[in-house]
Write a protein that holds these residues in place. Structure first.
Motif, PDB file in Angstrom:
ATOM      1  N   ALA A 199       0.827  -1.205   0.000  1.00 14.75           N
ATOM      2  CA  ALA A 199       0.000   0.000   0.000  1.00 14.75           C
ATOM      3  C   ALA A 199       0.864   1.258   0.000  1.00 14.75           C
ATOM      4  O   ALA A 199       0.551   2.239  -0.689  1.00 14.75           O
ATOM      5  CB  ALA A 199      -0.928  -0.006   1.213  1.00 14.75           C
ATOM      6  N   MET A 200       1.949   1.250   0.750  1.00 20.36           N
ATOM      7  CA  MET A 200       2.820   2.434   0.800  1.00 20.36           C
ATOM      8  C   MET A 200       3.533   2.648  -0.538  1.00 20.36           C
ATOM      9  O   MET A 200       3.698   3.782  -0.981  1.00 20.36           O
ATOM     10  CB  MET A 200       3.858   2.299   1.931  1.00 20.36           C
ATOM     11  CG  MET A 200       3.257   2.378   3.325  1.00 20.36           C
ATOM     12  SD  MET A 200       2.251   3.852   3.610  1.00 20.36           S
ATOM     13  CE  MET A 200       3.406   5.158   3.343  1.00 20.36           C
ATOM     14  N   ASN A 212       8.986   5.221   5.819  1.00 20.30           N
ATOM     15  CA  ASN A 212       9.677   4.978   7.096  1.00 20.30           C
ATOM     16  C   ASN A 212       8.728   5.175   8.270  1.00 20.30           C
ATOM     17  O   ASN A 212       8.735   4.391   9.224  1.00 20.30           O
ATOM     18  CB  ASN A 212      10.878   5.908   7.246  1.00 20.30           C
ATOM     19  CG  ASN A 212      12.028   5.514   6.359  1.00 20.30           C
ATOM     20  OD1 ASN A 212      12.085   4.402   5.842  1.00 20.30           O
ATOM     21  ND2 ASN A 212      12.949   6.432   6.148  1.00 20.30           N
ATOM     22  N   SER A 213       7.918   6.214   8.219  1.00 16.00           N
ATOM     23  CA  SER A 213       6.997   6.496   9.317  1.00 16.00           C
ATOM     24  C   SER A 213       5.931   5.409   9.447  1.00 16.00           C
ATOM     25  O   SER A 213       5.511   5.083  10.559  1.00 16.00           O
ATOM     26  CB  SER A 213       6.319   7.843   9.110  1.00 16.00           C
ATOM     27  OG  SER A 213       7.267   8.866   9.115  1.00 16.00           O
ATOM     28  N   ALA A 214       5.499   4.854   8.345  1.00 11.10           N
ATOM     29  CA  ALA A 214       4.473   3.806   8.390  1.00 11.10           C
ATOM     30  C   ALA A 214       4.978   2.574   9.129  1.00 11.10           C
ATOM     31  O   ALA A 214       4.231   1.906   9.849  1.00 11.10           O
ATOM     32  CB  ALA A 214       4.041   3.436   6.981  1.00 11.10           C
ATOM     33  N   PHE A 215       6.261   2.285   8.991  1.00 15.51           N
ATOM     34  CA  PHE A 215       6.838   1.104   9.638  1.00 15.51           C
ATOM     35  C   PHE A 215       7.577   1.452  10.931  1.00 15.51           C
ATOM     36  O   PHE A 215       8.211   0.589  11.527  1.00 15.51           O
ATOM     37  CB  PHE A 215       7.781   0.379   8.675  1.00 15.51           C
ATOM     38  CG  PHE A 215       7.057  -0.254   7.529  1.00 15.51           C
ATOM     39  CD1 PHE A 215       6.384  -1.451   7.691  1.00 15.51           C
ATOM     40  CD2 PHE A 215       7.021   0.360   6.290  1.00 15.51           C
ATOM     41  CE1 PHE A 215       5.710  -2.040   6.639  1.00 15.51           C
ATOM     42  CE2 PHE A 215       6.340  -0.214   5.242  1.00 15.51           C
ATOM     43  CZ  PHE A 215       5.678  -1.413   5.408  1.00 15.51           C
ATOM     44  N   LEU A 216       7.528   2.716  11.347  1.00 12.92           N
ATOM     45  CA  LEU A 216       8.231   3.195  12.538  1.00 12.92           C
ATOM     46  C   LEU A 216       9.722   2.873  12.468  1.00 12.92           C
ATOM     47  O   LEU A 216      10.335   2.433  13.434  1.00 12.92           O
ATOM     48  CB  LEU A 216       7.608   2.602  13.816  1.00 12.92           C
ATOM     49  CG  LEU A 216       6.122   2.888  14.016  1.00 12.92           C
ATOM     50  CD1 LEU A 216       5.619   2.134  15.239  1.00 12.92           C
ATOM     51  CD2 LEU A 216       5.872   4.370  14.141  1.00 12.92           C
ATOM     52  N   GLN A 267      -2.558   0.416  -8.236  1.00 12.09           N
ATOM     53  CA  GLN A 267      -3.306  -0.254  -7.172  1.00 12.09           C
ATOM     54  C   GLN A 267      -2.343  -1.108  -6.343  1.00 12.09           C
ATOM     55  O   GLN A 267      -1.204  -1.354  -6.735  1.00 12.09           O
ATOM     56  CB  GLN A 267      -4.412  -1.157  -7.765  1.00 12.09           C
ATOM     57  CG  GLN A 267      -5.400  -0.434  -8.640  1.00 12.09           C
ATOM     58  CD  GLN A 267      -6.238   0.555  -7.853  1.00 12.09           C
ATOM     59  OE1 GLN A 267      -6.598   0.293  -6.708  1.00 12.09           O
ATOM     60  NE2 GLN A 267      -6.535   1.688  -8.464  1.00 12.09           N
ATOM     61  N   ILE A 268      -2.828  -1.582  -5.195  1.00 16.89           N
ATOM     62  CA  ILE A 268      -2.007  -2.452  -4.351  1.00 16.89           C
ATOM     63  C   ILE A 268      -1.661  -3.731  -5.099  1.00 16.89           C
ATOM     64  O   ILE A 268      -0.555  -4.262  -4.956  1.00 16.89           O
ATOM     65  CB  ILE A 268      -2.736  -2.754  -3.027  1.00 16.89           C
ATOM     66  CG1 ILE A 268      -2.889  -1.457  -2.227  1.00 16.89           C
ATOM     67  CG2 ILE A 268      -1.986  -3.793  -2.198  1.00 16.89           C
ATOM     68  CD1 ILE A 268      -3.730  -1.599  -0.988  1.00 16.89           C
ATOM     69  N   SER A 269      -2.543  -4.197  -5.938  1.00 15.48           N
ATOM     70  CA  SER A 269      -2.288  -5.439  -6.684  1.00 15.48           C
ATOM     71  C   SER A 269      -1.201  -5.264  -7.732  1.00 15.48           C
ATOM     72  O   SER A 269      -0.665  -6.260  -8.234  1.00 15.48           O
ATOM     73  CB  SER A 269      -3.586  -5.921  -7.353  1.00 15.48           C
ATOM     74  OG  SER A 269      -4.065  -4.920  -8.233  1.00 15.48           O
ATOM     75  N   ASN A 270      -0.832  -4.039  -8.063  1.00 16.56           N
ATOM     76  CA  ASN A 270       0.235  -3.792  -9.026  1.00 16.56           C
ATOM     77  C   ASN A 270       1.625  -3.919  -8.412  1.00 16.56           C
ATOM     78  O   ASN A 270       2.622  -3.900  -9.133  1.00 16.56           O
ATOM     79  CB  ASN A 270       0.096  -2.411  -9.645  1.00 16.56           C
ATOM     80  CG  ASN A 270      -1.161  -2.251 -10.453  1.00 16.56           C
ATOM     81  OD1 ASN A 270      -2.026  -1.469 -10.101  1.00 16.56           O
ATOM     82  ND2 ASN A 270      -1.280  -3.021 -11.537  1.00 16.56           N
ATOM     83  N   VAL A 271       1.718  -4.014  -7.083  1.00 12.49           N
ATOM     84  CA  VAL A 271       3.010  -4.156  -6.416  1.00 12.49           C
ATOM     85  C   VAL A 271       3.203  -5.639  -6.106  1.00 12.49           C
ATOM     86  O   VAL A 271       2.411  -6.247  -5.379  1.00 12.49           O
ATOM     87  CB  VAL A 271       3.076  -3.323  -5.124  1.00 12.49           C
ATOM     88  CG1 VAL A 271       4.426  -3.483  -4.452  1.00 12.49           C
ATOM     89  CG2 VAL A 271       2.802  -1.857  -5.424  1.00 12.49           C
TER      90      VAL A 271
END
Length: 182
Positions: free
Chosen positions: A13-14, A75-79, A29-33
């Motif tokens: 998502a990120m 980085n912030s999303a994963f702390l 989209q998320i499915s594209n990653v």
């Protein structure tokens, strides 16, 4: 922390978010990653596919630019930070150096100026004190000399006595030579 399917989803998502912000297209989209070769040490490689064609991949330079642009959000999303979340072939973004609100030279100048002013004030105050002490001593001497010169006995002024060396009466000096000592 444990890397599971939820963490993979957040990562996808990120990356999709970064690609959308970079290209200003809402087609990613998320499915594209796609994540490939995920290991226990949480290392993997990923590709981003083009949603319009669904087969071709987005060029690596675009993915790198999108991640570099949104690195702080990832980085912030994963702390995590740039040292703990590493993307190979993508240089880490360094935070700008912290600049103090007051320049260092101004602080040094202020300290030196304060020392100089304190030294000048000290010299002035000590000079004033020495001058007052010297004036006080000289006025005391003059007062003593004036008292010695103006001494009156039975209304007749007497000779001034030299207070430091004393005064020898000449009348008794000759008598001392006549008598023998005991």
């Amino acid at each position: 922390y444990a890397w599971d399917a939820n963490e993979e989803y957040l990562f996808k998502a990120m990356v999709a978010f970064a690609m959308r912000r970079y290209s200003s297209k809402s087609s990613t989209q998320i499915s594209n990653v796609l994540l490939c070769n995920v290991t226990d040490r949480v290392s993997f490689w990923f590709v981003v596919t083009d949603s319009s064609k669904n087969v071709t991949t987005v060029p690596g330079s675009e993915v790198e630019a999108a991640i570099r642009m949104n690195r702080n959000r990832i980085n912030s999303a994963f702390l995590l930070n740039d040292k703990t979340l590493q993307f190979l072939k993508i240089t880490s973004t360094l935070s700008p150096p912290v600049e103090p609100s007051t320049p260092v030279w101004l602080i040094v100048f202020g300290v030196v100026l304060c020392l100089i002013v304190a030294g000048i004030v000290f010299l002035i105050v000590s000079g004033i004190q020495k001058h007052k002490k010297k004036n006080k001593e000289s006025t005391e001497r003059e007062n003593l000399e004036e008292k010695a010169e103006v001494t009156l006995e039975n209304g007749i002024p007497c000779e001034a006595l030299d207070l430091k060396t004393g005064h020898i009466n000449g009348v008794f000096a000759a008598d001392d030579e006549r008598f023998t000592s005991l």
